[in-house]
Design a protein around this motif. Structure first.
Motif, mmCIF file in Angstrom:
data_model
loop_
_atom_site.group_PDB
_atom_site.id
_atom_site.type_symbol
_atom_site.label_atom_id
_atom_site.label_comp_id
_atom_site.label_asym_id
_atom_site.label_seq_id
_atom_site.Cartn_x
_atom_site.Cartn_y
_atom_site.Cartn_z
ATOM 1 N N PHE A 38 0.825 -1.201 0.000
ATOM 2 C CA PHE A 38 0.000 0.000 0.000
ATOM 3 C C PHE A 38 0.863 1.257 0.000
ATOM 4 O O PHE A 38 1.950 1.265 0.573
ATOM 5 N N TYR A 39 0.327 2.289 -0.633
ATOM 6 C CA TYR A 39 0.883 3.646 -0.611
ATOM 7 C C TYR A 39 2.079 3.813 -1.552
ATOM 8 O O TYR A 39 2.801 2.866 -1.844
ATOM 9 N N PRO A 42 5.583 2.670 0.532
ATOM 10 C CA PRO A 42 5.122 1.619 1.446
ATOM 11 C C PRO A 42 5.760 1.766 2.831
ATOM 12 O O PRO A 42 6.894 2.234 2.955
ATOM 13 N N VAL A 43 4.999 1.358 3.837
ATOM 14 C CA VAL A 43 5.395 1.610 5.223
ATOM 15 C C VAL A 43 5.964 0.338 5.852
ATOM 16 O O VAL A 43 5.412 -0.747 5.678
ATOM 17 N N MET A 53 -0.747 0.913 14.849
ATOM 18 C CA MET A 53 0.518 0.280 14.488
ATOM 19 C C MET A 53 1.618 1.344 14.533
ATOM 20 O O MET A 53 1.346 2.539 14.352
ATOM 21 N N ASP A 63 -5.377 2.281 12.557
ATOM 22 C CA ASP A 63 -5.692 1.219 11.588
ATOM 23 C C ASP A 63 -7.200 1.064 11.419
ATOM 24 O O ASP A 63 -7.861 0.366 12.167
ATOM 25 N N TYR A 65 -8.207 0.015 8.481
ATOM 26 C CA TYR A 65 -8.262 -0.864 7.317
ATOM 27 C C TYR A 65 -8.488 -2.308 7.691
ATOM 28 O O TYR A 65 -9.298 -3.024 7.109
ATOM 29 N N ASN A 66 -7.710 -2.753 8.656
ATOM 30 C CA ASN A 66 -7.460 -4.181 8.805
ATOM 31 C C ASN A 66 -8.533 -4.866 9.627
ATOM 32 O O ASN A 66 -8.612 -4.688 10.837
ATOM 33 N N LEU A 396 -5.087 4.637 8.202
ATOM 34 C CA LEU A 396 -5.101 3.593 7.173
ATOM 35 C C LEU A 396 -6.528 3.132 6.904
ATOM 36 O O LEU A 396 -7.227 2.710 7.823
#
Lengths: 435, 435
Positions: A38-39, A42-43, A53, A63, A65-66, A396
């Protein structure tokens, strides 16, 4: 239309060069073209706790997203359960280990009582792959109906029922798709219109010679853009599936385990599925999945095929899964999810009232979709800009919808009011800076 | 012939009633017809350490069956690695976590350098399912050749290439089977005969319109009864696969990670597979698997399909996998496996010299097959009796072969000489009491 359909998997994907990031260079060398990061930058993450996170530099990310670590990252009950069991015994289910049965019984206690057989596997893809085979053997037919942008897994068979995984080509001849249950497509009579589309697709499969084995949906239509309301509208389509002689497979990999404010997504619609599949949040990150059905359906299948899953039903997974079910209850997380979801949705609706670029706020519990653009002009480009802007604010989220026009929000069920405020402020700031 | 072909999965399976065992009653109620338990009285295990498991009563069992915890049950290095990482972070690979790349690099260092892309998944079935799809997209063809009693997984697609999983019916039209490389079938020219059979099967697939996409084998032919020698005999068949335009998939789920006395089973034959798949012992019990291939093969696939595995490449799996690779090296387990395997094989051959019911001792490292009966009269009934007799002596083994005529031995690589003696004595005693 700002993006082609079927582009969801790449909505927020990194697609550049490694530049001066040595870990990114290693990742691209190791995973090659199948790296899905992602991005634009990326991270690298190093730790997680609750809804947050932390990256290599020490910066923290909220977060939203997850939907796997649904109890929050590194939830203590799951961590301790895995740490304990993995030091005792970790074997396959050819031998009995009591915690495995304790887990299956805890899981079954949350499900309709007729779905009394459990096949534990390791991924939602495996669970859905088996569900398809159960339906095929039971009905003696091979055709399935799915929604237009569905995603149900990454095996050969589950890719066939996942139009959103195809980058080219026409899909599988034994699959028929129907538009997701979106009022923009079906109008006033959403329930009736969707049921009619399902019935026609099933009839078409019958006419084609493939026959109609069943329909699989996740009741919140995650990849199709999140369609949750009105509660109960899926009952008519369930009737159409059964009237055509097919089985209804409720793919609870995404909506299951409390995420929509009730234990199972199909509960919101009063459904009685023939097969239920689970995955992602089942072990809060421990790889595990399940296919639950009526004994006669499983027996019929086992007459034809041997089925054994080496890692499925291992006692470490059972320990993780049991900790999840017990924590949902002991921490009152399903009620918390319903309440937090209602708060978040109300705040997003307030934002929508001030910003005409927000076309709709949909969803249930902590599974929300926010469509951008107009109903007749979904704006995937704006979604991409918002994903990036939120990313810069270290928040995210994901994307969904046929044209990638929907922000997909799935924060952990332990979400606090302060974290809701943090998110809504970040979204408002991002929208304000985005032309 | 004492048993029908394709009956292997049920060779040692419990098939009775629960009787007065309350846990067994729960298990049958929970898993239904798909419960696969060993022994007439299935055993409840509570702990494991090294080559041994302990049941509820405190009795200990020597585990010569389970090729998953290949470093021994609850190996400290793996337990500690999982305990540490699961408390730090457990997420999907859309974000980078350094240990995931460290692991992939450690794994790649053991493989041919051209197989530089890794797709991590959760089970050998997933790994093989993806391998088939890679070969299909790369070749533009859909047919595969496998051996007659092969087993490669439990998804819809991998069941098609697993004749041993079919209880009825004729199998898949896009699959051709060849007899396993057994001198009893192919005679003196094992290499040439097997290669010729492969070439003919590939040609038949081409003629049928399915086309020949490739061949998949585990190089020790586990389910076919364990065929390992002479080293190098598979090279001719590899040539036949490539000459017919197919890809060679080395299924290392069973022979991989040192079990045959070298890191990879295909190494024993000097092969250069196009795709390598791994599973079972990869994480010593942590659910994880991999598909390794050349970048151009993966790239071509990803042009057609999105592929993402939520639990694949999670950092906890990577920690477990890294501990396995490092322990193989630090404890010198591959050399230990080769030495222990040679000792065990020699003792079994000595037993065979005294007992004409032992037709052959085959295999490499700690993956051995002991065929019972005569070459022209395989004795599956005797195998069942020996499995049961060893079970009463609390020594756990498996069965293989088209007629279930082969004892399948796969003890952990940390096996001691005392444990070898314990096993051989138990087998001798069992044979002595069996008419």
């Amino acid at each position: 239309m700002t993006a082609e359909p079927r582009a969801i998997l790449s909505m927020n994907a990194f697609s550049g060069e490694a530049g001066d990031d040595p870990l990114l260079a290693r990742r691209l060398a190791n995973m090659g073209a199948a790296a899905v990061l992602f991005y634009d930058k990326p991270v690298e993450m190093v730790s997680g706790q609750g809804a947050w996170m932390t990256d290599r530099s020490g910066a923290t990310y909220l977060d939203f997203y997850n939907n796997v670590p649904s109890l929050g990252h590194c939830h203590g009950a799951v961590v301790e359960a895995v740490r304990d069991q993995i030091g005792r015994l970790n074997i396959n289910s050819r031998y009995m280990v009591e915690i495995v049965d304790r887990y299956m019984e805890a899981l079954k206690a949350t499900l309709p009582s007729d779905l009394s057989n459990v096949v534990l596997s390791c991924t939602g893809s495996e669970a859905n792959d088996l569900a398809l085979r159960l339906a095929e053997v039971w009905t003696g037919r091979r055709g399935f109906v799915v929604t237009q942008t569905a995603y149900h897994g990454n095996t050969a068979a589950t890719t066939e029922i996942s139009p959103s995984a195809y980058k080219k080509g026409g899909g599988s001849p034994r699959i028929r798709t129907v538009p997701a249950p979106d009022p923009a497509v079906y109008g006033e009579d959403l329930a009736g219109g969707f049921a009619k589309a399902v019935a026609e697709a099933a009839a078409d499969l019958e006419a084609s010679g493939h026959g109609f084995a069943g329909m699989i949906w996740d009741s919140i239509f995650s990849s199709d853009g999140v369609h949750a309301d009105p509660q109960g509208f899926l009952k008519a389509a369930e009737g159409a599936v059964h009237a055509a002689g097919g089985l209804l497979i409720a793919d609870e990999v995404q909506p299951g385990f409390g995420r929509t404010g009730v234990m199972w997504g199909f509960e919101r619609h009063g459904l009685a599925p023939d097969i239920v599949t689970t995955g992602k949040p089942m072990g809060n990150g421990f790889p595990m999945a399940g296919t639950m059905t009526r004994p006669e359906i499983l027996s019929r299948f086992v007459e034809e095929f041997g089925y054994f899953n080496t890692f499925g039903a291992n006692p470490v997974a059972a320990a993780a899964g049991l900790a999840v079910v017990e924590t949902l209850r002991s921490e009152g997380l399903i009620a918390r999810c319903a309440a937090a979801g209602a708060t978040l949705k109300a705040e997003l609706e307030a934002l929508a009232a001030r910003d005409p670029r927000i076309a709709a706020v949909r969803g249930a519990g902590l599974f929300l979709g926010v469509s951008l653009g107009r109903e007749d002009a979904p704006d995937g480009a704006l979604v991409r800009a918002v994903l990036a802007g939120l990313g810069r604010r270290r928040v995210l989220i994901g994307a969904a919808g046929r044209y990638g026009e929907t922000l997909k929000l799935r924060p952990p069920l332990i979400l606090s009011d302060a974290e809701i405020d943090h998110f809504v402020q970040a979204l408002a700031d991002t929208l304000a800076e985005t032309p």
